[in-house]
Design a protein around this motif. Structure first.
Motif, short mmCIF file in Angstrom:
data_model
loop_
_atom_site.label_atom_id
_atom_site.label_comp_id
_atom_site.label_asym_id
_atom_site.label_seq_id
_atom_site.Cartn_x
_atom_site.Cartn_y
_atom_site.Cartn_z
N LEU A 11 0.97 7.16 6.07
CA LEU A 11 0.15 6.23 6.83
C LEU A 11 0.74 4.81 6.77
O LEU A 11 0.79 4.10 7.76
N PHE A 12 1.22 4.45 5.58
CA PHE A 12 1.71 3.09 5.40
C PHE A 12 3.23 2.96 5.57
O PHE A 12 3.76 1.86 5.56
N VAL A 45 -8.03 11.52 4.88
CA VAL A 45 -6.81 10.72 5.02
C VAL A 45 -5.84 11.38 6.01
O VAL A 45 -5.11 10.70 6.74
N GLU A 46 -5.87 12.68 6.07
CA GLU A 46 -5.05 13.41 7.06
C GLU A 46 -5.44 12.99 8.48
O GLU A 46 -4.58 12.61 9.30
N LEU A 103 0.83 -1.21 0.00
CA LEU A 103 0.00 0.00 0.00
C LEU A 103 0.86 1.25 0.00
O LEU A 103 0.55 2.25 -0.65
N ARG A 104 1.98 1.17 0.73
CA ARG A 104 2.92 2.30 0.72
C ARG A 104 3.41 2.54 -0.72
O ARG A 104 3.43 3.67 -1.20
N TYR A 156 -7.18 1.93 11.18
CA TYR A 156 -6.92 3.11 10.35
C TYR A 156 -6.14 2.75 9.08
O TYR A 156 -6.21 3.47 8.09
N LEU A 157 -5.43 1.63 9.13
CA LEU A 157 -4.77 1.17 7.90
C LEU A 157 -5.81 0.64 6.92
O LEU A 157 -5.71 0.82 5.71
N HIS A 158 -6.84 0.00 7.47
CA HIS A 158 -7.94 -0.46 6.61
C HIS A 158 -8.65 0.74 5.97
O HIS A 158 -9.00 0.70 4.80
N VAL A 159 -8.84 1.78 6.77
CA VAL A 159 -9.49 2.98 6.23
C VAL A 159 -8.64 3.54 5.08
O VAL A 159 -9.15 3.85 4.00
N GLY A 160 -7.33 3.62 5.33
CA GLY A 160 -6.43 4.14 4.30
C GLY A 160 -6.49 3.28 3.04
O GLY A 160 -6.45 3.79 1.92
#
Ligand code: DMJ
Length: 618
Positions: A527-528, A461-462, A96-97, A476-480
């Motif tokens: 995030l990632f 996303v912020e 994802l990153r 929150y990683l799932h949200v991202g």
């Protein structure tokens, strides 16, 4: 090619995850929670008088097949745990990153190939866009596009954050060699400040950082050119602060000729009162108090116009008379970054008066704007929501919230109010799940968009990123992942990423705003990217309202001037010492969510379900 395989990998992984969830919910239908109470209509956010005066709830929504998997087969609450809790796989996170990096690269390369030196990329027709000279009243374009290679400048520090030193160095040199602010462009002071001035200062700080945490971002023979450019631009903005009876600046300035003769005397609170971070940094880097002085005077003038009864500010004010033209007090358009910069100015400069203003404002917001149950994660009642009210009496003014307000949970994290942030964020995430984007305005009573476009804004996303840093909760990683996936699916165009014209129909507009690269992609990437220098202890970074990173360090706390407001009370105002600086990388100064909740949902599934129902998802 690499990018394609990353996307393909992602899709396969995602399908696998969904298939697993589907299987689990089918095998164990009893996992779904039972709900003790039938949900009330959203009108419970209204006071009785408001409910009686015509804000009646209306039904009417439709199910998007895209989200069917979320619901699971039994519609129970267990699917939330199944989908979101537990550790997030490291390899998926790395993918994802890379996907976020690829997203930035596609948008940036598209701009450089098809649009530079123009301000923006038209991602569908693959061409550049500058100010609308034929129609000066086209403020949507002309406020932002100054004929100064906006997107290139706005993207600078994202290149550094992503560790791309060769492109960062190339881009900085291009800016130095090709950009001039001596242009007959009438731009909004706020937009020029946050997108251009802020980015120049951020890149200057990165270049001159002796530790070079992002790799080699130094520029050979660098002679503070970006700082000089920042000063040149700021000097061109200064006429906005002259000939105003209140000290609140004019909203627009012509970069060559100053304030236009036919200039509007009305400005919004956020536009006039969110200049202090950039102007203050510039002053302190140059040792010239002028810039900070005008920005601080504007903040104070606005602050002094708050209502005596509620402590609230409106959203539009006349800069000559000080009368509120827009009496709406909210957290979105017209107001958002005013509150943000009270706290961020304090973090950066350590002036206690900024913190006091912020704390007072936060209290008034809680007293008058916040509706719903008292605690986010316990008790009965509607989920907390911040509504738009009349600044003088706290009465509800309308039933919409806007997409910009999604930044507020991130600010709450900075303040240390993580629990409340979790709830508001969950509400915005539910809207995102329903549309695969955030409509510019969402009517919580009609459960439908009031203004349906989505210009690739970063606010959700912020907040997601900041909440992840505060809680380390994989939710929150799932949200991202959801955000990344829908951006890829709905907004990707031939040469970049395009504004969604309509979040329901998913039609596109030929525009890629510069904040997509400076903020949306940056926050997604961070995030990632667990190992990013931004997250390392010892490095303390603050994000400006345009997502530019600036280091929180001593040189911004030691002003060379004594006091720019030498009245008695201010002379005595205490100031934080450098070693009193609290960590801004969110590791120590907030009311953190306890470790035992790390792998649980940040919000109980009954409350998540409640929110999903309230936005018409289920
Ligand atoms: C950006 O320019 C900044 O985040 C600003 O504070 C609000 N609007 C856009 C993004 O939506």
């Amino acid at each position: 090619m690499r990018w394609r395989s990353v996307v393909l990998g992602l899709v396969v992984l995602r399908l696998g995850l969904h298939a697993l969830l589907w299987l689990l919910s089918g095998l164990a239908p009893g996992l779904g929670l039972r709900f003790p109470w039938a949900l009330p209509p959203p009108s419970r956010w209204l006071g009785r008088a408001e409910a009686e005066s015509g804000f009646a709830p209306t039904a009417g929504r439709c199910w998007g097949p895209h989200w069917a998997a979320l619901r699971g087969r039994n519609g129970g609450g267990g699917e939330y745990e199944q989908r979101y809790s537990g550790a997030f796989p490291g390899p998926l996170r790395a993918q994802l990153r890379d996907a976020a990096r690829g997203m930035f690269a596609f948008g940036y390369d598209g701009y450089m190939h098809h649009a530079f030196p123009h301000d923006e990329l038209d991602p569908i027709h693959c061409r550049g866009r500058g100010p609308d000279r034929r129609d000066p009243s086209n403020l949507n374009i002309n406020d932002v596009l100054g004929n100064y290679s906006l997107t290139l400048i706005d993207a600078l520090d994202t290149l550094a954050v992503m560790g791309n030193s060769s492109e960062f160095q190339k881009a900085v040199k291009l800016v130095i060699d090709t950009v001039s602010f001596d242009k007959d462009s009438t731009v909004q002071v706020f937009e020029a400040t946050i997108r251009i001035l802020g980015s120049l200062l951020s890149a200057h700080i990165i270049i001159t950082d002796t530790k070079q945490p992002f790799g080699d971002m130094a520029i050979k023979d660098y002679d503070n050119e970006l700082l000089h450019m920042a000063r040149d631009l700021a000097v061109r903005l200064l006429p906005a602060f002259e000939n105003t009876k209140t000290g609140i600046p004019y909203p627009r300035v012509n970069l060559k000729n100053g304030v236009p003769p036919d200039s509007n005397n009305e400005t919004c609170t956020a536009g006039a009162g969110s200049l202090l971070v950039e102007f203050g940094m510039l002053s302190r880097l140059l040792g010239d108090s002028t810039f900070e002085w005008v920005a601080r005077r504007a903040v104070k003038a606005l602050w002094n116009l708050r209502s005596n009864d509620t402590g609230l500010l409106g959203n539009v004010v006349n800069i000559q008379t000080g009368h509120w033209v827009g009496k709406q007090s909210g957290l979105g358009a017209g107001s958002d970054s005013f509150y943000e910069y009270l706290l961020k100015s304090y973090i950066l400069f350590g002036e206690k008066e900024d913190l006091e203003m912020f704390n007072d404002a936060y209290r008034s917001i809680q007293n008058h704007l916040r509706r719903g149950r008292e605690a986010c994660n316990e008790g009965e009642g509607d989920p907390p929501l911040y509504v738009n009210v009349n600044m003088f009496n706290g009465q509800l003014m309308n039933t919409w919230i806007d997409s910009l307000q999604a930044f507020f949970p991130g600010l709450q994290v900075l303040k240390g109010d993580v629990e409340d942030a979790i709830c508001l964020h969950a509400f915005y995430y539910a809207i995102w799940k329903r549309y695969g984007a955030l409509p510019e305005r969402y009517n919580w009573q009609l459960q439908a968009p009031d203004v349906p476009f989505y210009p690739l804004r970063p606010e959700l996303v912020e907040s997601t990123y900041l909440l992840y840093q505060a809680t380390k909760n994989p939710f929150y990683l799932h949200v991202g992942m959801d955000i990344l996936e829908s951006l890829e699916k709905y907004t990707k165009a031939k040469c970049g990423y395009a504004t969604l014209h309509h979040v329901v129909e998913k039609s596109k507009e030929d525009r890629m705003e510069s904040f997509f690269l400076s903020e949306t992609c940056k926050y997604l990437y961070l995030l990632f990217d667990e190992e990013n220098p931004v997250h390392k202890s010892g490095n303390k970074y603050l994000f400006t309202t345009e997502g530019h990173i600036v280091s929180v360090d001593k040189r911004f706390r030691d002003s060379v001037w004594q006091d720019i407001f030498p009245e008695e009370e201010e002379k005595n105002a205490p100031k934080l010492k450098p070693n009193e600086v609290k960590a801004v990388n969110l590791s120590s100064n907030c009311n953190r969510v306890p470790d035992e909740r790390r792998y649980l949902l940040p919000l109980k599934s009954i409350y998540m379900r409640q929110i999903d129902q309230m936005v018409g998802l289920i």
